[in-house]
Motif scaffolding. Structure first.
Motif, PDB file in Angstrom:
ATOM      1  N   PHE A 296       0.855  -1.182   0.000  1.00  0.00           N
ATOM      2  CA  PHE A 296       0.000   0.000   0.000  1.00  0.00           C
ATOM      3  C   PHE A 296       0.891   1.232   0.000  1.00  0.00           C
ATOM      4  N   VAL A 297       0.318   2.394  -0.328  1.00  0.00           N
ATOM      5  CA  VAL A 297       1.020   3.674  -0.222  1.00  0.00           C
ATOM      6  C   VAL A 297       0.250   4.574   0.727  1.00  0.00           C
ATOM      7  N   ARG A 298       0.880   5.635   1.175  1.00  0.00           N
ATOM      8  CA  ARG A 298       0.385   6.412   2.320  1.00  0.00           C
ATOM      9  C   ARG A 298      -0.827   7.305   2.026  1.00  0.00           C
ATOM     10  N   GLY A 299      -1.252   7.364   0.760  1.00  0.00           N
ATOM     11  CA  GLY A 299      -2.386   8.223   0.439  1.00  0.00           C
ATOM     12  C   GLY A 299      -3.022   7.824  -0.875  1.00  0.00           C
ATOM     13  N   SER A 300      -3.923   8.655  -1.344  1.00  0.00           N
ATOM     14  CA  SER A 300      -4.625   8.393  -2.597  1.00  0.00           C
ATOM     15  C   SER A 300      -3.691   8.646  -3.767  1.00  0.00           C
ATOM     16  N   CYS A 301      -3.663   7.688  -4.716  1.00  0.00           N
ATOM     17  CA  CYS A 301      -2.761   7.782  -5.863  1.00  0.00           C
ATOM     18  C   CYS A 301      -3.587   7.827  -7.137  1.00  0.00           C
ATOM     19  N   ASN A 302      -3.422   8.878  -7.896  1.00  0.00           N
ATOM     20  CA  ASN A 302      -4.197   9.077  -9.117  1.00  0.00           C
ATOM     21  C   ASN A 302      -3.405   8.557 -10.308  1.00  0.00           C
ATOM     22  N   GLY A 303      -3.517   7.228 -10.571  1.00  0.00           N
ATOM     23  CA  GLY A 303      -2.778   6.619 -11.672  1.00  0.00           C
ATOM     24  C   GLY A 303      -1.709   5.686 -11.155  1.00  0.00           C
ATOM     25  N   GLY A 304      -0.708   5.384 -12.003  1.00  0.00           N
ATOM     26  CA  GLY A 304       0.378   4.514 -11.590  1.00  0.00           C
ATOM     27  C   GLY A 304       1.180   5.133 -10.467  1.00  0.00           C
ATOM     28  N   ARG A 305       1.837   4.272  -9.652  1.00  0.00           N
ATOM     29  CA  ARG A 305       2.541   4.762  -8.477  1.00  0.00           C
ATOM     30  C   ARG A 305       3.671   5.711  -8.848  1.00  0.00           C
ATOM     31  N   SER A 306       3.580   6.952  -8.369  1.00  0.00           N
ATOM     32  CA  SER A 306       4.628   7.950  -8.561  1.00  0.00           C
ATOM     33  C   SER A 306       4.333   9.119  -7.646  1.00  0.00           C
ATOM     34  N   ASP A 307       5.353   9.930  -7.373  1.00  0.00           N
ATOM     35  CA  ASP A 307       5.144  11.126  -6.552  1.00  0.00           C
ATOM     36  C   ASP A 307       4.181  12.090  -7.239  1.00  0.00           C
ATOM     37  N   ALA A 308       4.283  12.183  -8.559  1.00  0.00           N
ATOM     38  CA  ALA A 308       3.411  13.100  -9.290  1.00  0.00           C
ATOM     39  C   ALA A 308       1.945  12.697  -9.144  1.00  0.00           C
ATOM     40  N   ALA A 309       1.692  11.369  -9.129  1.00  0.00           N
ATOM     41  CA  ALA A 309       0.315  10.884  -9.025  1.00  0.00           C
ATOM     42  C   ALA A 309      -0.255  11.090  -7.628  1.00  0.00           C
ATOM     43  N   MET A 310       0.622  11.382  -6.652  1.00  0.00           N
ATOM     44  CA  MET A 310       0.151  11.587  -5.278  1.00  0.00           C
ATOM     45  C   MET A 310       0.324  13.032  -4.832  1.00  0.00           C
ATOM     46  N   ALA A 311       0.638  13.915  -5.752  1.00  0.00           N
ATOM     47  CA  ALA A 311       0.959  15.303  -5.394  1.00  0.00           C
ATOM     48  C   ALA A 311      -0.186  16.018  -4.705  1.00  0.00           C
ATOM     49  N   LEU A 312      -1.444  15.650  -5.013  1.00  0.00           N
ATOM     50  CA  LEU A 312      -2.605  16.335  -4.438  1.00  0.00           C
ATOM     51  C   LEU A 312      -3.252  15.547  -3.303  1.00  0.00           C
ATOM     52  N   ALA A 313      -2.647  14.441  -2.902  1.00  0.00           N
ATOM     53  CA  ALA A 313      -3.230  13.607  -1.844  1.00  0.00           C
ATOM     54  C   ALA A 313      -3.247  14.367  -0.526  1.00  0.00           C
ATOM     55  N   GLU A 314      -4.292  14.146   0.254  1.00  0.00           N
ATOM     56  CA  GLU A 314      -4.440  14.799   1.559  1.00  0.00           C
ATOM     57  C   GLU A 314      -4.498  13.750   2.665  1.00  0.00           C
ATOM     58  N   ASN A 315      -4.320  14.224   3.917  1.00  0.00           N
ATOM     59  CA  ASN A 315      -4.424  13.358   5.095  1.00  0.00           C
ATOM     60  C   ASN A 315      -3.546  12.114   4.936  1.00  0.00           C
ATOM     61  N   LEU A 316      -2.285  12.352   4.631  1.00  0.00           N
ATOM     62  CA  LEU A 316      -1.346  11.260   4.407  1.00  0.00           C
ATOM     63  C   LEU A 316      -1.016  10.532   5.701  1.00  0.00           C
ATOM     64  N   LEU A 317      -0.774   9.234   5.579  1.00  0.00           N
ATOM     65  CA  LEU A 317      -0.231   8.496   6.715  1.00  0.00           C
ATOM     66  C   LEU A 317       1.231   8.899   6.898  1.00  0.00           C
ATOM     67  N   ILE A 318       1.612   9.223   8.111  1.00  0.00           N
ATOM     68  CA  ILE A 318       3.037   9.361   8.426  1.00  0.00           C
ATOM     69  C   ILE A 318       3.516   7.972   8.814  1.00  0.00           C
ATOM     70  N   ILE A 319       4.521   7.499   8.131  1.00  0.00           N
ATOM     71  CA  ILE A 319       5.014   6.139   8.367  1.00  0.00           C
ATOM     72  C   ILE A 319       6.483   6.213   8.772  1.00  0.00           C
ATOM     73  N   ILE A 320       6.780   5.649   9.922  1.00  0.00           N
ATOM     74  CA  ILE A 320       8.154   5.580  10.417  1.00  0.00           C
ATOM     75  C   ILE A 320       8.634   4.147  10.242  1.00  0.00           C
ATOM     76  N   ASP A 321       9.678   3.984   9.452  1.00  0.00           N
ATOM     77  CA  ASP A 321      10.236   2.661   9.206  1.00  0.00           C
ATOM     78  C   ASP A 321      11.260   2.350  10.290  1.00  0.00           C
ATOM     79  N   GLY A 322      10.887   1.479  11.209  1.00  0.00           N
ATOM     80  CA  GLY A 322      11.784   1.084  12.293  1.00  0.00           C
ATOM     81  C   GLY A 322      12.792   0.070  11.806  1.00  0.00           C
ATOM     82  N   ASP A 323      13.881   0.560  11.232  1.00  0.00           N
ATOM     83  CA  ASP A 323      14.870  -0.315  10.613  1.00  0.00           C
ATOM     84  C   ASP A 323      16.177  -0.374  11.419  1.00  0.00           C
TER      85      ASP A 323
END
Length: 828
Positions: A74-101
């Motif tokens: 999954f990705v942190r927000g709504s994606c308009n089209g194929g997965r890319s930053d451009a397709a998510m540029a207008l997404a709101e209420n994003l999940l903040i995800i901390i990768d505990g690595d």
């Protein structure tokens, strides 16, 4: 627990400001996107609109299945089209995800494995922030204290405030003592996050916890008011060095103030480059050396993710990261004399290169013996050891692998990789190198593979002719290979010699070799003559033979003609998957000097498996086995491999997981983009895949023991290359005292790690003589010291290095009767 429940004091101050930054809701709605099938290569996402409660239910242990690491994500927000930053540029209420690595140590260093996920859950819960946290596939991979997790926090973040939100959550965790290290994936808008899956053997360790009665997180727009940090005495630091002296003279707090950092609260600073307004810089005190270091987690700062003392900041800010220049300038600034500076430079360089705790290797190879590979390769090594007049066991695995490569023919390894090898073995003259070379040549001849083995390379045209004559397969067995490398690199090389290096690389790596125009024309003329000649033989053979003449095998001649036509097509249109190997041998004086930064960067040596043996020869032994074919079983098994199936190798589940772990380890940025050695690290997986595949040819399945050995061998090669690079640096005209001292230390450790030294140790006088004999620069320095009247009664550089190694526990002086001998400390 309600939002007004008692909070951790560490988070109280920041939460006092952030409390107004929460937005209430019953069960927060999440507008995410996901895939249903495939891995990260599938970029076609579907809407994934769920509530936090529904997401939590999906992550419960009974819903999570065992399986491979990669899969739907999954990705942190709504994606308009194929997965890319451009397709998510207008997404709101994003999940903040901390990768505990990984974690931040007290010294500000990054260490593999995150803090306990329960502590992260408690910190977020006490801060009143709704969230869900779950462990990932690698959790507990290296033991119960090895943690890997992901923290998901609903928020009002959008694309340009995501980094600020990530910094704020990290700040809350760090204030609570949960020192999870920031990673770049936290801030990548369209980063894919795998749905939880379990390793079957570690399923019981899965952990998931949530806090759903809190509030979604609102990215803050202001910070606590600055407070005056109380004065604190700086603990005494380890050692006397230029670095230490600088840190003592210029405290870290003074240095960060000069660089424009603003004090926000005790030990917390706001970097001048911060875009988030989060105080993402903290001063930590190392338990190991008592030195204070600045750790920066703000994504916008160029020095993020490193623990930096005041000298490190001076080095970066005033000398663009040039450590040697910074040490020299600091020594002058502090008024250190040349005499005082010599050993201080060594300690400074030691401090610079010595990490508090090395990252654990992705695969445990502590029980692997390089001299004893598994399966048929190991039995070949045993046979070579028994039949050698003077055994050289460290080289025999290379011989065995080259023989397996030759027997494999056109068979492919893991993921379709070619099974050719480029190997360089370095051992003293008359140490027994020729035994393995002779065995390979005779074995190849018995297997009817002798035409694929060639004794040397005379020109680029010669290499192409050998490729054609060998039907696309050729193994070069070259003694004193430094002559070839010197000819390739020489400014005075003939044109045909200078082309050899590029051609070796091309043939060794290309999927299709395209002939140069002049070569294509030349070899087409030759093969057309062969075709015409064979046609005439076939025409004659199809007639009635004259009395007394032997009847030709027409079908055999026709098969040969069909193969000639096939070769002609390859010459004209490109030769597919050429398999060209090189088994090179040389002496330390011949080849050591060729392992340099420039040569590694050029690509050829960087693609070689390099084994550097000790400089002590083994004693002659009485041969108990019949030379070469005393063991017919080896021949028969190699013959079966040569006639074997061309089906792809199978891979066991555990072996695949080990391979994935190795790839993940060497794909980390600090290795992949490391100066000089990055070119070696980038090819680790290629080498491991080849070696593991060759070891698995007989079993037709890659198993964990094949991967473990392959990784151990490649890791040993990396270690030898690093040693030779260090030696090259120490021998240069502009080598510093630190360069010479660091190499001397490595040389001492290698001398004491030989089989004989481990058993008997080395006397102080013998060790000194051996080290000075192989280090011209060190000998010059010690000779100058001996002649200097000012140095009378003072230890020379060699003595200081040995004393230092004793102090830190790397070596020890043992009493054996009336004699004293140095030995390598166990575990070193």
């Amino acid at each position: 627990m309600t939002n007004s429940a008692k909070q951790n004091p560490a988070t109280g101050q920041v939460n006092g400001v952030l409390q107004s930054s929460f937005i209430g809701n019953s069960s927060t709605k999440l507008n995410l996107s996901r895939t249903l099938t495939g891995r990260v290569g599938n970029t076609q996402l579907q809407p994934f609109n769920v509530t936090l409660s529904e997401l939590v239910a999906m992550f419960q242990p009974e819903q999570v299945k065992a399986g491979p690491k990669e899969g739907p994500y999954f990705v942190r927000g709504s994606c308009n089209g194929g997965r890319s930053d451009a397709a998510m540029a207008l997404a709101e209420n994003l999940l903040i995800i901390i990768d505990g690595d990984s974690s931040i140590s007290d010294a500000g260093e990054i260490v593999e494995g995150a803090p306990d996920p329960k502590l992260a859950h408690d910190a977020m819960k006490q801060a009143g922030i709704e969230h869900v946290i779950y462990t990932s596939h690698s959790h507990h991979k290296h033991g119960q204290d090895f943690n890997k997790w992901r923290l998901l926090v609903p928020s009002d973040a959008i694309a340009h405030t995501l980094t600020s939100g990530v910094d704020a959550i990290l700040d809350i965790l760090h204030l609570a003592g949960v020192r999870v290290a920031p990673v770049s994936e936290n801030n990548k808008l369209s980063q894919p996050w795998f749905f939880p899956r379990l390793d079957a053997g570690r399923a019981a360790g899965y952990y998931c916890a949530s806090y759903e009665t809190g509030r979604p997180f609102k990215v803050p727009d202001r910070l606590p008011e600055p407070v005056q940090a109380p004065a604190s005495a700086k603990p005494k630091q380890r050692g006397e060095s230029v670095v230490q002296a600088y840190c003592d003279r210029y405290p870290i707090r003074q240095k960060v103030a000069e660089m424009g950092f603003n004090l926000i609260r005790e030990n917390r600073y706001l970097p001048p480059e911060s875009k988030s307004g989060i105080a993402g810089a903290v001063i930590l005190t190392g338990e190991r050396d008592g030195r204070e270091r600045l750790y920066i987690h703000n994504d916008s700062h160029p020095l993020k993710g490193r623990g930096l003392d005041s000298f490190d900041l001076y080095c970066e800010d005033d000398h663009n990261g040039d450590f040697k220049a910074a040490v020299k300038a600091a020594a002058e600034l502090l008024g250190l004399t040349a005499t005082d500076d010599a050993f201080a430079l060594f300690i400074a360089a030691e401090d610079q290169t010595e990490a508090p705790e090395p990252d654990p290797l992705p695969v445990d190879v502590s029980g692997v013996s390089i001299e004893n590979p598994p399966g048929l390769a190991g039995e070949i090594c045993q046979h070579l050891n028994k039949t050698a007049n003077r055994a050289l066991p460290l080289i025999y695995p290379i011989v065995a692998l080259q023989m397996l490569s030759l027997a494999a023919g056109s068979r492919k390894g893991l993921d379709g990789i070619k099974l050719n090898l480029l190997t360089l073995a370095i051992a003293p003259s008359a140490a027994g190198k020729e035994h393995g070379q002779s065995w390979l040549a005779q074995t190849a001849a018995e297997l009817k593979l002798g035409r694929h083995v060639v004794g040397g390379i005379s020109s680029d045209v010669d290499m192409i002719r050998n490729l054609i004559d060998g039907d696309g397969r050729c193994c070069y067995r070259i003694d004193e290979i430094q002559g070839l490398f010197n000819a390739i690199k020489s400014k005075n090389a003939n044109t045909y010699e200078s082309k050899i290096g590029d051609l070796i690389l091309t043939l060794a790596t290309s999927k299709v070799y395209q002939f140069a125009g002049n070569h294509r024309r030349t070899f087409l003329i030759e093969i057309d003559k062969e075709i015409d000649h064979l046609k005439k033989r076939i025409a004659k053979a199809e007639k009635e033979p004259e009395e007394g003449e032997e009847t030709p095998d027409v079908e055999k001649l026709n098969r040969a003609l069909r193969w000639l036509f096939k070769k002609r097509d390859f010459i004209e249109n490109g030769w597919p998957d050429p398999v060209v190997s090189i088994m090179g041998h040389s002496t330390p004086s011949g080849l050591d000097s060729l392992i340099t930064e420039d040569n590694i960067g050029s690509g050829l040596i960087g693609r070689c498996l390099v084994i550097r043996c000790a400089e002590e020869r083994e004693k002659l032994q009485k041969v108990k086995e019949t030379p070469f074919f005393g063991d017919v079983d080896l021949f028969n098994r190699l013959h079966l491999i040569n006639d074997g199936s061309l089906q792809p190798l199978r891979v066991s589940t555990e072996a695949r997981q080990m391979l994935d772990a190795i790839q993940s380890y060497y794909d980390q940025d600090q290795r992949l983009n490391a100066p000089v050695m990055g070119a070696i690290y980038a090819r680790v997986m290629e080498q491991v895949n080849k070696v593991a595949s060759l070891l698995a040819l007989e079993a037709e399945e890659v198993k964990p023991e094949h991967v473990s050995y392959a990784f151990a061998l490649v890791a040993r090669c990396i270690e030898d290359i690093a040693y030779l690079l260090q030696k090259d640096t120490a021998q240069k005209a502009n080598a510093s005292i630190a360069d010479i001292a660091l190499h001397t230390r490595a040389e001492i450790k290698r001398k004491l790690a030989t089989r004989k030294a481990k058993a008997e140790g080395i006397s102080p006088g013998a060790l000194r003589g051996a080290i000075l004999n192989c280090s011209v620069k060190l000998k010059q320095i010690t000779d100058q010291h001996r002649k200097s009247t000012q140095a009378e009664g003072k230890p020379d550089l060699y003595d200081q290095i040995v004393k230092r190694m004793e102090e830190v526990g790397e070596i020890q002086l043992k009493q054996a009767g009336k004699k004293t001998r140095y030995i390598l400390t166990e575990g070193r």
